[in-house]
Structures are given as C-alpha cells and as structure tokens.
Write a protein that holds these residues in place. Structure first.
Motif, PDB file in Angstrom:
ATOM      1  N   GLY A   1      -5.627   7.008  -6.062  1.00  0.00           N
ATOM      2  CA  GLY A   1      -4.330   7.213  -5.438  1.00  0.00           C
ATOM      3  C   GLY A   1      -3.343   6.117  -5.798  1.00  0.00           C
ATOM      4  O   GLY A   1      -3.658   5.181  -6.548  1.00  0.00           O
ATOM      5  N   ARG A   2      -2.131   6.215  -5.245  1.00  0.00           N
ATOM      6  CA  ARG A   2      -1.086   5.251  -5.576  1.00  0.00           C
ATOM      7  C   ARG A   2      -1.433   3.848  -5.099  1.00  0.00           C
ATOM      8  O   ARG A   2      -1.113   2.849  -5.772  1.00  0.00           O
ATOM      9  CB  ARG A   2       0.251   5.665  -4.954  1.00  0.00           C
ATOM     10  N   THR A   3      -2.117   3.715  -3.964  1.00  0.00           N
ATOM     11  CA  THR A   3      -2.499   2.384  -3.502  1.00  0.00           C
ATOM     12  C   THR A   3      -3.455   1.719  -4.478  1.00  0.00           C
ATOM     13  O   THR A   3      -3.337   0.529  -4.777  1.00  0.00           O
ATOM     14  CB  THR A   3      -3.137   2.454  -2.098  1.00  0.00           C
TER      15      THR A   3
ATOM     16  N   SER B   1       0.827  -1.209   0.000  1.00  0.00           N
ATOM     17  CA  SER B   1       0.000   0.000   0.000  1.00  0.00           C
ATOM     18  C   SER B   1       0.858   1.255   0.000  1.00  0.00           C
ATOM     19  O   SER B   1       2.056   1.221   0.300  1.00  0.00           O
ATOM     20  CB  SER B   1      -0.917   0.002   1.219  1.00  0.00           C
ATOM     21  N   SER B   2       0.220   2.376  -0.317  1.00  0.00           N
ATOM     22  CA  SER B   2       0.895   3.683  -0.297  1.00  0.00           C
ATOM     23  C   SER B   2      -0.128   4.752   0.056  1.00  0.00           C
ATOM     24  O   SER B   2      -0.438   5.626  -0.749  1.00  0.00           O
ATOM     25  CB  SER B   2       1.525   3.979  -1.668  1.00  0.00           C
ATOM     26  N   GLY B   3      -0.677   4.658   1.256  1.00  0.00           N
ATOM     27  CA  GLY B   3      -1.694   5.601   1.683  1.00  0.00           C
ATOM     28  C   GLY B   3      -3.093   5.027   1.545  1.00  0.00           C
ATOM     29  O   GLY B   3      -3.302   3.984   0.923  1.00  0.00           O
ATOM     30  N   PRO B   4      -4.087   5.689   2.114  1.00  0.00           N
ATOM     31  CA  PRO B   4      -5.469   5.203   2.079  1.00  0.00           C
ATOM     32  C   PRO B   4      -6.022   5.114   0.660  1.00  0.00           C
ATOM     33  O   PRO B   4      -5.599   5.846  -0.228  1.00  0.00           O
ATOM     34  CB  PRO B   4      -6.230   6.246   2.898  1.00  0.00           C
TER      35      PRO B   4
ATOM     36  N   ASN C   1       8.692  12.153  -3.661  1.00  0.00           N
ATOM     37  CA  ASN C   1       8.864  10.746  -3.323  1.00  0.00           C
ATOM     38  C   ASN C   1      10.344  10.389  -3.185  1.00  0.00           C
ATOM     39  O   ASN C   1      10.731   9.634  -2.282  1.00  0.00           O
ATOM     40  CB  ASN C   1       8.223   9.866  -4.400  1.00  0.00           C
TER      41      ASN C   1
ATOM     42  N   MET D   1      -5.934  -0.093   4.997  1.00  0.00           N
ATOM     43  CA  MET D   1      -5.701   0.093   3.568  1.00  0.00           C
ATOM     44  C   MET D   1      -5.925  -1.218   2.815  1.00  0.00           C
ATOM     45  O   MET D   1      -6.436  -1.230   1.692  1.00  0.00           O
ATOM     46  CB  MET D   1      -4.295   0.625   3.334  1.00  0.00           C
TER      47      MET D   1
ATOM     48  N   GLY E   1      -3.830   0.266   9.151  1.00  0.00           N
ATOM     49  CA  GLY E   1      -4.797   1.330   9.372  1.00  0.00           C
ATOM     50  C   GLY E   1      -5.808   0.945  10.430  1.00  0.00           C
ATOM     51  O   GLY E   1      -6.445   1.795  11.020  1.00  0.00           O
TER      52      GLY E   1
END
Length: 214
Positions: free
Chosen positions: A55-57, A45-48, A178, A92, A86
């Motif tokens: 998003g990136r996730t 994952s990379s954030g919610p 990043n 996430m 989370g």
C-alpha cells in the motif's frame, strides 16, 4: 432558496478549482533539493500496512528508508520518524517500523509516533516526539498529491526548516480519487486548525482539543 443555490454553485466551483489546481501541481511537480545535514526523516502514513506491504504507507516507508541510507552513507546521522496512528501495537507506525527494521535500519535511530489520526496530528505529534532541537534540517516523505497539505500542516505546527520529498517521484500517475479527497480535506483542515489554535490561544488545555484535529 436563491442563497442556498448560490452557495451550492460556489461550493461546486471551488471544489472543481481545487481539484484542477492540484492536478496541475502533481503533473508539473519537480523535487526540491534536500538541504544537508539532515537531522530527521519523517515518513507520513497513508492507511494501514497490509500483509503484502504494497500500500501507499509501505511505499512511503521504503522511500524514507532509502533516503535514510542515502543520507547516512553521505555522513549525516538522521533519525527516522514514522508517523501514523491506530492505537498501540496495531498503529500504522508500528507496521512502518517493521518494514524499516527488515530493511536494516538500526532500531536506535527509529522514532515511532503512533498517535496521529490526521495530517495535522502527524505534524503536531512528530514535532513533540522530536523535540525542539533536531540537529539539522528536516525531510518529510509523503506523496505528491499530499505535499501541499502536509506543508501547510507542518508550518501550522510551528516548523519551517523542512523540505518535502515525494515517495511517488515525479512521473507516477495520481488517482483522481486522491485529488478529490484533498479538495474536501483542505477546507476541513483549515477550519479545524483555526478552531484548535484559537481555543488554545484562549487558554483551553490542548489535550482536550486534540479531537478537533483528529
């Protein structure tokens, strides 16, 4: 005072070198071949996962799902491991699972790892979730800027038979934010991993040390 100035200069130079090396890496990145059969596809994952799933996730999850179907159609039977913490139903990994299910991935092949709060924990908890007998090679899905630290984290967690796949491909632009973030996280992760490993080897209960690598 002179020593302090030298340390500051050293830190700035080291930071700049790390950012520069990572920039060269992402600009010259070439995807390594995936060895088959694949036993598991692990998506980091990379954030919610936001409501719009943009998003990136979400991007990484869709890349992992595409890879799962590609491997399944080729005759492999991989698990899809979704790693991101989370807490409970708000992790996430649960959001990633919804994306995978909506894309048609069978629920029985999805393994949710919803405890991790860092790349080190992604690696450690994913290994624990999968066990030691994954029937085939391992594929880890993340972004190019994150691949070197993910590789080091999974090696630290005791895994070696894996290849990393970039969800952002070989040409997508990478933000300087990043790269600078990775330059900060590298030394922090090394320090945390060394401390965790040393105290574990000394007999300290690992469960009591997890905060060190979160």
């Amino acid at each position: 005072m002179r020593v302090v100035r030298k340390l500051i200069v050293f830190a700035i130079v080291a930071f700049g070198l790390l950012v520069g090396v990572q920039r060269v890496y992402v600009e010259t990145y070439k995807q390594a071949p995936v060895k088959r059969p694949v036993g598991a596809v692990v998506v980091l994952s990379s954030g919610p996962v936001g409501p719009q799933r943009n998003g990136r996730t979400a991007v990484r999850t869709r890349a992992g799902v595409d890879l799962y179907f590609e491997l399944s159609n080729a005759g492999d039977t991989p698990r899809l491991v979704l790693s991101g913490g989370g807490g409970g139903q708000n992790s996430m990994a649960e959001g990633m699972k919804e994306i995978a299910l909506d894309a048609g991935v069978p629920a029985e092949v999805i393994l949710v790892e919803g405890r991790s709060g860092s790349t080190l924990q992604n690696a450690l908890f994913s290994r624990q979730a999968m066990g030691d007998n994954v029937p085939g090679h391992l594929v880890i899905v993340t972004d190019r800027f994150h691949i070197p630290r993910a590789w080091a984290s999974f090696r630290w967690a005791g895994m070696s038979d894996f290849v990393l796949v970039a969800a952002d491909g070989e040409d997508e632009p990478v933000d300087w934010d990043n790269l600078m973030g990775e330059a900060v996280k590298w030394p922090v992760n090394i320090a945390r991993a060394v401390a965790y490993s040393a105290l574990s080897a000394a007999g300290w209960p690992q469960q009591e040390l997890l905060w060190m690598i979160e």
